[in-house]
Scaffold this active site. Structure first.
Site, PDB file in Angstrom:
ATOM      1  N   ASN A  59       0.825  -1.220   0.000  1.00 20.94           N
ATOM      2  CA  ASN A  59       0.000   0.000   0.000  1.00 20.94           C
ATOM      3  C   ASN A  59       0.855   1.266   0.000  1.00 20.94           C
ATOM      4  O   ASN A  59       0.368   2.355   0.293  1.00 20.94           O
ATOM      5  CB  ASN A  59      -0.922   0.025   1.227  1.00 20.94           C
ATOM      6  CG  ASN A  59      -1.917  -1.112   1.187  1.00 20.94           C
ATOM      7  OD1 ASN A  59      -2.503  -1.373   0.143  1.00 20.94           O
ATOM      8  ND2 ASN A  59      -2.109  -1.787   2.303  1.00 20.94           N
ATOM      9  N   HIS A  65     -14.320  -1.434   6.931  1.00 18.84           N
ATOM     10  CA  HIS A  65     -13.131  -2.168   7.377  1.00 18.84           C
ATOM     11  C   HIS A  65     -13.313  -2.792   8.772  1.00 18.84           C
ATOM     12  O   HIS A  65     -14.023  -2.255   9.622  1.00 18.84           O
ATOM     13  CB  HIS A  65     -11.938  -1.192   7.419  1.00 18.84           C
ATOM     14  CG  HIS A  65     -10.627  -1.871   7.617  1.00 18.84           C
ATOM     15  ND1 HIS A  65      -9.969  -1.897   8.826  1.00 18.84           N
ATOM     16  CD2 HIS A  65      -9.847  -2.557   6.754  1.00 18.84           C
ATOM     17  CE1 HIS A  65      -8.825  -2.557   8.688  1.00 18.84           C
ATOM     18  NE2 HIS A  65      -8.728  -2.966   7.434  1.00 18.84           N
ATOM     19  N   GLU A 121     -15.981   4.077   4.391  1.00 17.68           N
ATOM     20  CA  GLU A 121     -14.662   4.416   3.856  1.00 17.68           C
ATOM     21  C   GLU A 121     -14.896   5.347   2.677  1.00 17.68           C
ATOM     22  O   GLU A 121     -15.990   5.350   2.109  1.00 17.68           O
ATOM     23  CB  GLU A 121     -13.947   3.142   3.370  1.00 17.68           C
ATOM     24  CG  GLU A 121     -13.693   2.155   4.485  1.00 17.68           C
ATOM     25  CD  GLU A 121     -13.122   0.813   4.013  1.00 17.68           C
ATOM     26  OE1 GLU A 121     -12.413   0.774   2.991  1.00 17.68           O
ATOM     27  OE2 GLU A 121     -13.384  -0.196   4.685  1.00 17.68           O
ATOM     28  N   SER A 146     -11.156  -0.470   0.586  1.00 19.50           N
ATOM     29  CA  SER A 146      -9.829  -1.084   0.579  1.00 19.50           C
ATOM     30  C   SER A 146      -9.724  -2.315  -0.298  1.00 19.50           C
ATOM     31  O   SER A 146      -8.659  -2.602  -0.840  1.00 19.50           O
ATOM     32  CB  SER A 146      -9.426  -1.451   2.001  1.00 19.50           C
ATOM     33  OG  SER A 146     -10.345  -2.365   2.551  1.00 19.50           O
ATOM     34  N   ASP A 203     -13.457   6.960   6.776  1.00 16.21           N
ATOM     35  CA  ASP A 203     -12.117   6.360   6.817  1.00 16.21           C
ATOM     36  C   ASP A 203     -11.437   6.643   5.473  1.00 16.21           C
ATOM     37  O   ASP A 203     -11.856   6.120   4.439  1.00 16.21           O
ATOM     38  CB  ASP A 203     -12.296   4.856   7.072  1.00 16.21           C
ATOM     39  CG  ASP A 203     -10.991   4.085   7.061  1.00 16.21           C
ATOM     40  OD1 ASP A 203     -10.056   4.495   6.350  1.00 16.21           O
ATOM     41  OD2 ASP A 203     -10.920   3.039   7.728  1.00 16.21           O
ATOM     42  N   HIS A 241      -7.251   4.818   2.361  1.00 10.11           N
ATOM     43  CA  HIS A 241      -6.720   4.610   1.007  1.00 10.11           C
ATOM     44  C   HIS A 241      -6.878   5.839   0.109  1.00 10.11           C
ATOM     45  O   HIS A 241      -6.497   5.799  -1.061  1.00 10.11           O
ATOM     46  CB  HIS A 241      -7.385   3.380   0.380  1.00 10.11           C
ATOM     47  CG  HIS A 241      -7.060   2.140   1.145  1.00 10.11           C
ATOM     48  ND1 HIS A 241      -5.903   1.420   0.938  1.00 10.11           N
ATOM     49  CD2 HIS A 241      -7.708   1.535   2.171  1.00 10.11           C
ATOM     50  CE1 HIS A 241      -5.866   0.409   1.786  1.00 10.11           C
ATOM     51  NE2 HIS A 241      -6.946   0.453   2.551  1.00 10.11           N
ATOM     52  N   LYS A 246       0.019   3.879   4.824  1.00 12.99           N
ATOM     53  CA  LYS A 246      -0.140   3.472   3.423  1.00 12.99           C
ATOM     54  C   LYS A 246       0.571   4.503   2.532  1.00 12.99           C
ATOM     55  O   LYS A 246       1.776   4.494   2.463  1.00 12.99           O
ATOM     56  CB  LYS A 246      -1.621   3.267   3.126  1.00 12.99           C
ATOM     57  CG  LYS A 246      -2.198   2.229   4.119  1.00 12.99           C
ATOM     58  CD  LYS A 246      -3.535   1.728   3.810  1.00 12.99           C
ATOM     59  CE  LYS A 246      -4.162   0.962   4.962  1.00 12.99           C
ATOM     60  NZ  LYS A 246      -3.454  -0.232   5.411  1.00 12.99           N
TER      61      LYS A 246
HETATM   62  C1  PLP Z   1      -9.899   0.986   5.248  1.00  7.26           C
HETATM   63  C2  PLP Z   1      -8.836   0.758   6.282  1.00  7.26           C
HETATM   64  N1  PLP Z   1      -8.950   1.368   7.456  1.00  7.26           N
HETATM   65  C3  PLP Z   1      -8.029   1.208   8.414  1.00  7.26           C
HETATM   66  C4  PLP Z   1      -6.936   0.399   8.232  1.00  7.26           C
HETATM   67  C5  PLP Z   1      -5.939   0.238   9.332  1.00  7.26           C
HETATM   68  O1  PLP Z   1      -4.816   1.047   9.097  1.00  7.26           O
HETATM   69  P1  PLP Z   1      -3.372   0.639   9.672  1.00  7.26           P
HETATM   70  O2  PLP Z   1      -2.781  -0.316   8.698  1.00  7.26           O
HETATM   71  O3  PLP Z   1      -2.651   1.932   9.769  1.00  7.26           O
HETATM   72  O4  PLP Z   1      -3.600   0.014  11.012  1.00  7.26           O
HETATM   73  C6  PLP Z   1      -6.773  -0.248   7.011  1.00  7.26           C
HETATM   74  C7  PLP Z   1      -5.603  -1.133   6.789  1.00  7.26           C
HETATM   75  O5  PLP Z   1      -5.642  -2.163   6.225  1.00  7.26           O
HETATM   76  C8  PLP Z   1      -7.753  -0.075   5.999  1.00  7.26           C
HETATM   77  O6  PLP Z   1      -7.642  -0.696   4.823  1.00  7.26           O
END
Ligand code: PLP
Length: 404
Positions: free
Chosen positions: A60, A146, A189, A193, A218, A221, A252
């Protein structure tokens, strides 16, 4: 020794269903000498192994910042100045000047009054969701939200209602059922993701505003890639007023590790007092803060990085579609190739690996049953030539596996 046969039995079942997950150590091959003897450091998206160019579509690190000299140098400078760790919870003695500077910069970047940094994006989501609603409240979450958002929802003890993916009418129906005494928190989101599609954020924001619901978006991405200068889709559509809680990750496109919530000063004060992963965990390591400050400098000086990446991803996606692959609703740097069957997806990933293409096989429960897929992340380290080659190899291999 305690009896662990129950674990062995359940792991064997997972294995038989093609659902066992295993760790794979990446080869330490990123330094490579060319014919003249010069040494090159390659990134995470592309590296050399046994003289072969390996294309990694599982990372990522969308902008290739994890190994960018300016980012690595900023991390090293913070390491030398503040040490390897924050040594305590931020509320005890762990708040360092680099945390304060990072929070000021992130708030400005996202167009909010304040920001609060957490140990990871996962912790930011768990902490914020569980702090904002309680047992008498409701969470209305997109069906594909997520796992970290859903874990926060479970911890909050609020009633959880899921709306069909990106279905604003369904959301509206749920919002209208709100009991008078409850608080509603809508969760989505902005760039999904595992599907790489976008939420209808402007419509969701309108629903939230019209019904007085809190809205958490969120941008894990989207941050660094979408919006002006990588500020995300909230910034692109200027939705800061309606999106009360803007989540982002530092792990990411920003190339390091950590997470954050941007919002009002009041929200920040509330989270400092109520977000348990913030209160009961050690502060973000200084090198991570330094790296992200370096990454924000890079973004400020190079406004077109995200747009370049999205253009490249678009060409790649169209090539895959023309070859007959199902890329779902993807419009972003995340391009799924949806296969359906778990074992066939694993077999394809294995074959691609032997051809020097690393693509993660994503299976349930990460995605709904029957939608196993390869998740391909395009990064700025992939050249157009790399992407063309990858699309050709994918098409040939899938045909050989009888998938087309
Ligand atoms: C949509 C989403 N939110 C939150 C996270 C969590 O982020 P981090 O990898 O910084 O813990 C991810 C990670 O995979 C994600 O894809």
């Amino acid at each position: 020794m305690t009896d662990e046969t129950w674990m062995e039995t359940e792991l064997a079942q997972l294995h038989a269903q093609g659902l066992e997950r295993q760790l794979q150590v990446m080869p330490d091959s990123r330094l490579w000498r060319d014919k003249s003897g010069a040494c090159h450091a390659l990134g995470v998206g592309v590296f050399m192994l046994d003289g072969r160019r390996i294309l990694n579509f599982s990372s990522n690190d969308y902008l290739g910042l994890a190994r960018a000299p300016a980012v690595v140098e900023a991390a090293a400078a913070a390491l030398r100045r503040w040490g390897a760790g924050a040594t305590a919870s931020r509320l005890v003695v762990g708040t360092l000047p680099c945390h304060a500077e990072l929070e000021t910069r992130l708030a400005q970047f996202k167009g909010y009054a304040a920001a609060l940094v957490f140990g990871s994006g996962y912790l930011a989501n768990v902490g914020a969701v569980a702090a904002l609603v309680g047992r008498h409240d409701r969470i209305l979450a997109d069906k594909l939200a997520h796992a970290s958002l859903l874990d926060g929802a479970t911890l909050s003890r609020a009633t959880i209602r899921r709306f069909q993916h990106n279905d604003v009418d369904h959301l509206l129906r749920l919002v209208r059922q709100k009991p008078a005494s409850a608080r509603d928190l809508i969760i989505t989101e902005s760039v999904f993701s595992m599907d790489g599609d976008l939420a209808p954020l402007r419509d969701i924001a309108r629903v939230a505003q019209e019904h007085g619901a809190m809205l958490l978006v969120d941008e894990a991405h989207a941050t660094g890639v979408w919006g002006p200068g990588g500020t995300g889709l909230i910034g692109e559509w200027r939705l800061q007023q309606a999106v009360s809680v803007a989540m982002g990750t530092l792990s990411k496109a920003l190339g390091a590790y950590g997470g954050f919530i941007a919002g009002s000063e009041t929200l920040k004060r509330w989270l400092v007092n109520r977000a348990r992963p913030f209160i009961f965990s050690t502060g973000l390591p200084p090198p991570c803060a330094g790296a992200v400050l370096g990454a924000l400098d890079v973004l400020e000086k190079n406004h077109c990085l995200g747009a370049d990446l999205l253009r490249r991803a678009d060409v790649f996606r169209k090539r895959l579609q023309a070859a007959g692959f199902n890329t779902g609703g993807s419009v972003s740097q995340i391009v799924p190739v949806i296969i359906g069957d778990n074992q066939k997806t694993l077999a394809l990933a294995r074959r691609l690996r032997s051809h020097g293409i690393l693509a993660a096989a994503i299976r349930p429960p990460t995605v709904p049953a029957g939608t196993a897929r390869l998740r391909l992340s395009v990064t700025l380290e992939h050249t157009q030539e790399d992407l063309d080659r990858a699309a050709d190899i994918l098409a040939t291999t899938a045909r050989e596996e009888g998938l087309m």
